[in-house]
Scaffold this motif. Sequence first.
Motif, PDB file in Angstrom:
ATOM      1  N   ARG A 248      55.239  49.876  17.146  1.00 15.08           N
ATOM      2  CA  ARG A 248      53.655  50.180  16.669  1.00 15.08           C
ATOM      3  C   ARG A 248      53.347  51.539  16.566  1.00 15.08           C
ATOM      4  NH1 ARG A 248      51.198  45.231  18.783  1.00 15.08           N
ATOM      5  NH2 ARG A 248      49.322  46.204  18.139  1.00 15.08           N
ATOM      6  N   SER A 249      53.952  52.891  16.857  1.00 16.14           N
ATOM      7  CA  SER A 249      52.679  54.243  17.193  1.00 16.14           C
ATOM      8  C   SER A 249      53.486  54.537  15.315  1.00 16.14           C
ATOM      9  CB  SER A 249      54.037  54.973  18.074  1.00 16.14           C
ATOM     10  OG  SER A 249      55.706  54.904  17.262  1.00 16.14           O
ATOM     11  N   HIS A 250      54.474  54.123  13.765  1.00 17.13           N
ATOM     12  CA  HIS A 250      54.653  54.302  13.242  1.00 17.13           C
ATOM     13  C   HIS A 250      53.928  53.530  12.657  1.00 17.13           C
ATOM     14  CE1 HIS A 250      56.730  58.011  14.685  1.00 17.13           C
ATOM     15  NE2 HIS A 250      57.779  56.705  15.441  1.00 17.13           N
ATOM     16  N   ALA A 251      53.745  52.514  12.247  1.00 22.65           N
ATOM     17  CA  ALA A 251      53.724  51.173  11.882  1.00 22.65           C
ATOM     18  C   ALA A 251      51.505  51.080  11.741  1.00 22.65           C
ATOM     19  CB  ALA A 251      53.302  49.401  12.629  1.00 22.65           C
ATOM     20  N   SER A 252      51.158  50.722  10.195  1.00 21.40           N
ATOM     21  CA  SER A 252      50.151  50.657   9.942  1.00 21.40           C
ATOM     22  C   SER A 252      49.551  49.518   9.325  1.00 21.40           C
ATOM     23  CB  SER A 252      49.883  51.190   8.426  1.00 21.40           C
ATOM     24  OG  SER A 252      48.767  51.160   7.611  1.00 21.40           O
TER      25      SER A 252
ATOM     26  N   GLY B  76      38.932  45.021  16.045  1.00 24.34           N
ATOM     27  CA  GLY B  76      37.257  45.222  15.903  1.00 24.34           C
ATOM     28  C   GLY B  76      37.172  45.489  14.165  1.00 24.34           C
ATOM     29  N   MET B  77      37.891  45.677  13.187  1.00 29.01           N
ATOM     30  CA  MET B  77      38.169  45.728  12.456  1.00 29.01           C
ATOM     31  C   MET B  77      37.225  43.832  11.901  1.00 29.01           C
ATOM     32  SD  MET B  77      41.313  47.688  10.934  1.00 29.01           S
ATOM     33  CE  MET B  77      40.449  47.545   8.902  1.00 29.01           C
ATOM     34  N   SER B  78      36.977  43.997  10.465  1.00 28.98           N
ATOM     35  CA  SER B  78      36.340  42.438   9.644  1.00 28.98           C
ATOM     36  C   SER B  78      37.621  42.250   8.575  1.00 28.98           C
ATOM     37  CB  SER B  78      34.728  43.076   8.899  1.00 28.98           C
ATOM     38  OG  SER B  78      35.193  44.135   7.930  1.00 28.98           O
ATOM     39  N   GLN B  79      37.384  41.077   8.174  1.00 24.11           N
ATOM     40  CA  GLN B  79      38.273  40.214   7.498  1.00 24.11           C
ATOM     41  C   GLN B  79      37.541  41.108   6.441  1.00 24.11           C
ATOM     42  OE1 GLN B  79      36.718  36.160   7.427  1.00 24.11           O
ATOM     43  NE2 GLN B  79      38.654  35.689   8.671  1.00 24.11           N
TER      44      GLN B  79
ATOM     45  N   GLU C 105      40.470  44.678   2.549  1.00 22.75           N
ATOM     46  CA  GLU C 105      40.702  45.509   1.295  1.00 22.75           C
ATOM     47  C   GLU C 105      41.576  46.604   1.374  1.00 22.75           C
ATOM     48  OE1 GLU C 105      36.658  47.056   1.908  1.00 22.75           O
ATOM     49  OE2 GLU C 105      36.063  45.812   0.918  1.00 22.75           O
ATOM     50  N   ARG C 106      42.044  46.915   2.600  1.00 30.53           N
ATOM     51  CA  ARG C 106      42.996  47.753   3.114  1.00 30.53           C
ATOM     52  C   ARG C 106      44.867  47.137   2.824  1.00 30.53           C
ATOM     53  NH1 ARG C 106      44.361  51.485   7.226  1.00 30.53           N
ATOM     54  NH2 ARG C 106      46.296  52.531   6.924  1.00 30.53           N
ATOM     55  N   TRP C 107      44.931  46.318   3.544  1.00 27.62           N
ATOM     56  CA  TRP C 107      46.041  45.351   3.538  1.00 27.62           C
ATOM     57  C   TRP C 107      46.352  44.308   2.280  1.00 27.62           C
ATOM     58  CZ3 TRP C 107      43.825  46.941   7.900  1.00 27.62           C
ATOM     59  CH2 TRP C 107      44.863  48.046   8.529  1.00 27.62           C
ATOM     60  N   GLY C 108      45.324  44.064   1.055  1.00 27.57           N
ATOM     61  CA  GLY C 108      44.734  43.112   0.466  1.00 27.57           C
ATOM     62  C   GLY C 108      45.535  41.609   0.551  1.00 27.57           C
ATOM     63  N   PRO C 109      44.995  40.315  -0.056  1.00 32.01           N
ATOM     64  CA  PRO C 109      45.019  39.159   0.442  1.00 32.01           C
ATOM     65  C   PRO C 109      46.329  38.730   1.135  1.00 32.01           C
ATOM     66  CG  PRO C 109      46.218  38.662  -1.544  1.00 32.01           C
ATOM     67  CD  PRO C 109      44.704  41.148  -1.850  1.00 32.01           C
ATOM     68  N   PRO C 110      46.290  37.729   2.362  1.00 33.27           N
ATOM     69  CA  PRO C 110      47.372  37.361   3.550  1.00 33.27           C
ATOM     70  C   PRO C 110      48.429  36.087   1.962  1.00 33.27           C
ATOM     71  CG  PRO C 110      45.055  36.391   3.964  1.00 33.27           C
ATOM     72  CD  PRO C 110      44.853  37.708   2.822  1.00 33.27           C
ATOM     73  N   GLN C 111      49.488  36.710   2.789  1.00 32.67           N
ATOM     74  CA  GLN C 111      50.537  35.075   2.131  1.00 32.67           C
ATOM     75  C   GLN C 111      49.946  34.606   2.911  1.00 32.67           C
ATOM     76  OE1 GLN C 111      54.253  36.940   4.138  1.00 32.67           O
ATOM     77  NE2 GLN C 111      54.847  37.753   1.821  1.00 32.67           N
ATOM     78  N   GLU C 112      49.393  33.760   3.938  1.00 29.60           N
ATOM     79  CA  GLU C 112      49.474  32.956   4.135  1.00 29.60           C
ATOM     80  C   GLU C 112      47.977  33.152   5.593  1.00 29.60           C
ATOM     81  OE1 GLU C 112      50.797  29.174   7.057  1.00 29.60           O
ATOM     82  OE2 GLU C 112      52.135  31.149   6.243  1.00 29.60           O
TER      83      GLU C 112
END
Length: 100
Positions: free
Chosen positions: A40-44, A49-52, A57-64
């Motif tokens: 997890r140390s190198h993953a984004s 606490g983040m909102s949907q 906005e950061r990772w785009g729409p989910p696959q599912e």
Amino acid sequence: MHNNGTRFATLTLTLALGLGIAGQIQAEQVTVPVGTQADRSHASFPENGMSQKAVEERWGPPQEIRQPVGQPPISQWHYPDFIVYFEGDTVLHTVMKRSR
């Protein structure tokens, strides 16, 4: 005096047998292949606490998207490398998917 000598011999024999058995005990080593360990140390990934809206906005729409279940309602957003669990509109937890 003979009685003390017998006790000493019995104690010595018991200790010798005990040490002989203990010397044969080996620890089992458990190994986990590197590919199954998530670093997890190198993953984004989304943080608690983040909102949907911020996640999308950061990772785009989910696959599912799995709709909310339970009380409080918990939903899941599935991305290629992780799953985000939301309580309502807020990130509750993110789980990294296992590498293949």
